[in-house]
Design an enzyme around this catalytic site. Sequence first.
Site, mmCIF file in Angstrom:
data_model
loop_
_atom_site.group_PDB
_atom_site.id
_atom_site.type_symbol
_atom_site.label_atom_id
_atom_site.label_comp_id
_atom_site.label_asym_id
_atom_site.label_seq_id
_atom_site.Cartn_x
_atom_site.Cartn_y
_atom_site.Cartn_z
ATOM 1 N N SER A 62 0.816 -1.224 -0.079
ATOM 2 C CA SER A 62 -0.076 0.008 -0.056
ATOM 3 C C SER A 62 0.751 1.230 -0.036
ATOM 4 O O SER A 62 0.457 2.368 0.522
ATOM 5 C CB SER A 62 -1.114 -0.106 1.200
ATOM 6 O OG SER A 62 -1.612 -1.214 1.206
ATOM 7 N N ARG A 63 2.072 1.204 -0.570
ATOM 8 C CA ARG A 63 2.852 2.276 -0.805
ATOM 9 C C ARG A 63 3.396 2.984 0.546
ATOM 10 O O ARG A 63 4.082 4.007 0.721
ATOM 11 C CB ARG A 63 2.311 3.465 -1.297
ATOM 12 C CG ARG A 63 1.572 2.901 -2.896
ATOM 13 C CD ARG A 63 2.787 2.386 -3.569
ATOM 14 N NE ARG A 63 2.521 2.052 -5.081
ATOM 15 C CZ ARG A 63 2.794 0.858 -5.705
ATOM 16 N NH1 ARG A 63 3.451 0.000 -5.082
ATOM 17 N NH2 ARG A 63 2.095 0.735 -6.986
#
Length: 528
Positions: free
Chosen positions: A502-503
Amino acid sequence: MWSQLVHKTRRMTCFLLPYYHNSPSTTKLIFTPHYSSSVFLRPVSSPAVRAFCSKSGAMSSLLSLQNPDYVSFLKQREAAEIDETLMGPLGFSVDQLMELAGLSVATSIAEVYKPTEYSRVLAICGPGNNGGDGLVAARHLHHFGYKPFVCYPKRTQKPLYSGLVTQLESLSVPFLSTEDLPLDLSKDFDILVDAMFGFSFHGAPRPPFDDLIQRLVCLHSNDQTHQKGPVIVSIDIPSGWHVEEGDIGGEGIKPDMLVSLTAPKLCAKKFCGSHHFLGGRFVPPVIADKYKLHLPPYPGTSMCVRIGKPPQVDISTLRENYISPEFLEEQVESDPVDQFRKWFDDAMAADLREPNAMALSTAGKDGKLSSRMVLLKGVDKDGFVWYTNYESRKARELSENPCASLLFYWEGLNRQVRIEGSVQKVSDEESEQYFHSRPRGSQIGAIVSKQSSVVPGRHVLYQQYKELEEKFSDGSLIPKPAHWGGYRLKPKLFEFWQGQQSRLHDRLQYSPQEIDGKLVWKIDRLAP
Ligand SMILES: NC(=O)C1=CN([C@@H]2O[C@H](COP(=O)(O)OP(=O)(O)OC[C@H]3O[C@@H](n4cnc5c(N)ncnc54)[C@H](OP(=O)(O)O)[C@@H]3O)[C@@H](O)[C@H]2O)[C@H](O)CC1
Ligand SMILES: Cc1cc2nc3c(=O)[nH]c(=O)nc-3n(C[C@H](O)[C@H](O)[C@H](O)COP(=O)(O)O)c2cc1C
Ligand SMILES: Cc1ncc(COP(=O)(O)O)c(C=O)c1O
Ligand SMILES: [K+]
């Protein structure tokens, strides 16, 4: 020693395209260097195009941009004739060819459809050798980590076929009757291997294959509802298609992948799916010669090669979700050079290609930036070393502004390292020593290349290279040109980046701080 690191022999890649030169008395095999504009393609690692993300897949994909007209297509009669010649005068047995054909199919599937996403495979096998290829492919797919099922409604009572069935049974591969099969194949399987008919198909399909083919046709209509259905992989011929004319009525199956064997048959010209592969890496020169076969070379040790255009991709959909172990402050070395070495060792252990390749960014006095790749040739507490031409663009910029940044990206480990600092030339002795450790060809290359200047054509470089090669052919010392040598970047800032889901990546920055007159590295976590 680590600082004298990475003296790995540079791998030179040259694609050899064999062709057969025919003279009245002999048939000679001549190799010519084959240059293709696609030679520089990198595999794109994303779910959408995992298609060609394995190493050999990348090789196949780069061959794919060859002119598709280059490949020969066979008539039905020629295909049968070749089969007879292989299994007659050329000494092959049907078992052998079928094994290689089935293996080619399994490896083609594995190049495009990874078992993590496409595990459940149904091989629908017909009564002839095409069906046999399907049985062999199912066995290999089992060993590759897929979960194959087999539907084999018209069994051939020959030892070859009963042996193939026994082999599958011993692997507990389930055999499903046509009655066992769901009418709608879209829910239970990820890959449907169409091994019903090959090049001996004629007329209209008879039961039970008419119905089975129809079930594959139905899947396309489902497709219009935008449901993700199974993919269809046809072996040699999309079953039900005319071997030369193709899908005459336009109502036949529309495979996503076609694996042509030996050489594509004429119907393959009508194939519109995304993945056309060639398998059957057993064609001896006499056959290629007699039928004037133009076939792409198989890359490396691969059993298959992509032919035809690779699928078009929407670049905006290309992305990876990085999954890595957490990278925490408690785990890191207090000295960033030690941390760098640790990660570099990991990159070496992971067998990454050129882990010492780094982007070097510089800016001249006008503040305009430029970046390029160079190879790290040493690292210690004094800094990071690379070698280059002292009259190049980067050298000019460094002379105007000694600040530079380095960037490593180790894709296979989801890691990036940024290093910033000031740059100085290394000592002449150091450059001298390194220069003479290089392959002699690269030493001559360094003399020939007035790096970053305009050259009228490749031939100029090549001509000078030849002359110097001749001059130094006695093995005498090749003098290092004065304009060639090393630079060392003394680091003032480091950042270690570990990709996360999710970065929410981990970023640890090291910056120097003076505490009680002593220089220590301060570690800060940065927001991703
Ligand atoms: N050299 C190679 O590349 C190799 C390829 N191989 C594979 O072999 C097939 C060709 O195999 P062959 O056995 O000659 O033929 P088919 O598999 O296509 O099928 C023949 C059987 O199918 C029956 N048939 C034919 N038409 C129909 C129809 N309309 N309806 C129902 N059944 C049909 C046919 O029966 P007939 O009574 O009609 O004769 C046969 O029983 C090739 O394409 C490759 O996949 C080899 O594995 C290795 C070498
Ligand atoms: C992986 C890779 C490694 C390279 N290594 C070096 C190198 O170590 N030294 C070098 O001068 N050029 C190297 N090059 C070529 C440079 O990227 C660049 O083209 C050249 O140095 C000229 O750059 P400039 O005009 O900005 O000075 C490498 C290129 C690649 C792709
Ligand atoms: C122009 C140039 N110089 C130097 C190098 C570094 O090569 P070597 O490892 O032989 O020092 C490279 C590597 O790609 C290069 O392209
Ligand atoms: K088939």
